[in-house]
Design a protein around this motif. Structure first.
Motif, PDB file in Angstrom:
ATOM      1  N   ASP A 144       0.828  -1.199   0.000  1.00  0.00           N
ATOM      2  CA  ASP A 144       0.000   0.000   0.000  1.00  0.00           C
ATOM      3  C   ASP A 144       0.865   1.254   0.000  1.00  0.00           C
ATOM      4  O   ASP A 144       1.961   1.263   0.572  1.00  0.00           O
ATOM      5  N   GLU A 150       2.051   4.996   1.171  1.00  0.00           N
ATOM      6  CA  GLU A 150       2.059   5.702   2.457  1.00  0.00           C
ATOM      7  C   GLU A 150       2.910   6.959   2.300  1.00  0.00           C
ATOM      8  O   GLU A 150       3.734   7.054   1.389  1.00  0.00           O
ATOM      9  N   ASP A 151       2.706   7.939   3.162  1.00  0.00           N
ATOM     10  CA  ASP A 151       3.448   9.202   3.090  1.00  0.00           C
ATOM     11  C   ASP A 151       4.852   9.033   3.666  1.00  0.00           C
ATOM     12  O   ASP A 151       5.196   9.565   4.738  1.00  0.00           O
ATOM     13  N   SER A 209       4.424  -3.266   6.511  1.00  0.00           N
ATOM     14  CA  SER A 209       2.984  -3.068   6.414  1.00  0.00           C
ATOM     15  C   SER A 209       2.271  -3.572   7.662  1.00  0.00           C
ATOM     16  O   SER A 209       2.563  -4.669   8.151  1.00  0.00           O
ATOM     17  N   LEU A 218       4.635  -1.164   2.920  1.00  0.00           N
ATOM     18  CA  LEU A 218       4.211   0.189   2.591  1.00  0.00           C
ATOM     19  C   LEU A 218       5.280   0.800   1.692  1.00  0.00           C
ATOM     20  O   LEU A 218       6.469   0.637   1.945  1.00  0.00           O
ATOM     21  N   GLY A 263       6.587   4.361  -0.670  1.00  0.00           N
ATOM     22  CA  GLY A 263       6.453   5.806  -0.629  1.00  0.00           C
ATOM     23  C   GLY A 263       6.619   6.504  -1.954  1.00  0.00           C
ATOM     24  O   GLY A 263       6.698   5.877  -3.019  1.00  0.00           O
ATOM     25  N   GLN A 272      -7.422  -0.824  -1.383  1.00  0.00           N
ATOM     26  CA  GLN A 272      -7.710  -0.058  -0.174  1.00  0.00           C
ATOM     27  C   GLN A 272      -9.024   0.702  -0.316  1.00  0.00           C
ATOM     28  O   GLN A 272      -9.265   1.362  -1.329  1.00  0.00           O
ATOM     29  N   HIS A 288      -2.382   9.804  -4.808  1.00  0.00           N
ATOM     30  CA  HIS A 288      -1.378   9.729  -3.760  1.00  0.00           C
ATOM     31  C   HIS A 288      -0.126  10.510  -4.160  1.00  0.00           C
ATOM     32  O   HIS A 288       0.210  10.594  -5.341  1.00  0.00           O
TER      33      HIS A 288
END
Length: 242
Positions: free
Chosen positions: A131, A133-134, A141, A148, A150, A171, A180
Motif C-alpha cells: 500500500d 504511504e506518506d 505493512s 508500505l 512511498g 484499499q 497519492h
C-alpha cells in the motif's frame, strides 16, 4: 451455442448458479484464454479501470449500468472479485462468462483475495498486499504481509518504466478514488460501494480514453443499489447440537 457463454450470461445476470458441468466448462474456456495472455498484458484504450468488487453482485450490475455494458465498453478489473460480500461465486462467474464471451473486452487481474497461496509461491505476494504511504521509500505493512511504499520509489518506478500514472485498488477509499503523493502519480480506484454493506462509501470507475489523459471527469462515481433492488441471502446458522 447451447450451454455456452450467451446462454450462461442470461442465467448469471439473474444472480443464479450455473450447473456444475457448465462451471467446469467455463473454467476450462477461461483458463485457455488466460494462458495465452502475458504476465504484462497490453490493453488498448478506450478502457474503463475498476477496483475491488468483493462479492457485491448487485453493485457490479450497477457498475455496468454506469460504465456501459460489455462489449460496448472494455474493462480492466484489478482483482479482489470475491470475499466480504454475499455473492462471491455469482460475481466471479459473471466476470468469467464475460471473459469467455468477449475475451478482448475484459481483462481480469488477480488481487490478493484470488488465492494467497498461489501468489506467495509465484512471487506476487509483496506486490498484492502493498500500500502507498506518506514516506520516501519502504516500511513494514501493518497488514502483516507486503510493504508500505512511498513517493520516491513510486516516482523511480514510473521513470524507469516510462509511466505517468499507476492505477491500483486494494484499499477502501470513501470518495471512490484517491490520488497519492505530491506528484499524483498513483491513484487508488475503489469499486465496491457501501463496502461490506456498512461503510457508507461511494465507488468509482476510471474511464481512460484514446488520449490517455486522466482528469477529474475520467472518474464515474456511483452508489450502492438500494436494498429494494438487491436480494439478501438467508443467514446460514449452524445448529448448536450436531
Amino acid at each position: 451455442m447451447p450451454g455456452g457463454p450467451d446462454e450462461w450470461l442470461e442465467t448469471v445476470k439473474k444472480c443464479q448458479y450455473l450447473p456444475e458441468p457448465d462451471i467446469k466448462k467455463l473454467c476450462e474456456m477461461v483458463k485457455e484464454l488466460l494462458m495465452e495472455e502475458s504476465n504484462i498484458q497490453p490493453v488498448n484504450s478506450p478502457v474503463t479501470v475498476c477496483g475491488d468488487i468483493h462479492g457485491q453482485f448487485y453493485d457490479l450490475l450497477e457498475l455496468f449500468r454506469v460504465g456501459g455494458e460489455v462489449p460496448n465498453t472494455a474493462y480492466i478489473f484489478m482483482g479482489d472479485f470475491v470475499d466480504r460480500g454475499y455473492y462471491s461465486l455469482e460475481t466471479f462467474t459473471l466476470l468469467l462468462v464475460l471473459k469467455a464471451r468477449y475475451p478482448d473486452k475484459i481483462t481480469l487481474l488477480r488481487g490478493n483475495h484470488e488465492s494467497r497461496q498461489i501468489t506467495q509461491v509465484y512471487g506476487f505476494y509483496d506486490l498484492m498486499w502493498s500500500d502507498p504511504e506518506d514516506i520516501d521509500t519502504w516500511a513494514v505493512s501493518p497488514r502483516g504481509a507486503g510493504w508500505l511504499f512511498g513517493s520516491k520509489v513510486t516516482s523511480e518506478f514510473n521513470h524507469v518504466n516510462s509511466l505517468k500514472l499507476i492505477a491500483r485498488a486494494h484499499q477502501l477509499v470513501q470518495e471512490g478514488y484517491k490520488y497519492h503523493f505530491q506528484d499524483e502519480n498513483l491513484v487508488t480506484v475503489w469499486s465496491a460501494p457501501n463496502y461490506c454493506y456498512r461503510c457508507g462509501n461511494v465507488a468509482s470507475i476510471m474511464a481512460v480514453d484514446e488520449s490517455l489523459e486522466i482528469t477529474e471527469s475520467s472518474f464515474k462515481i456511483f452508489n450502492a443499489v438500494p436494498d429494494t433492488e438487491r436480494v439478501v441471502p438467508p443467514r446460514q446458522s449452524t445448529p448448536y447440537f450436531l
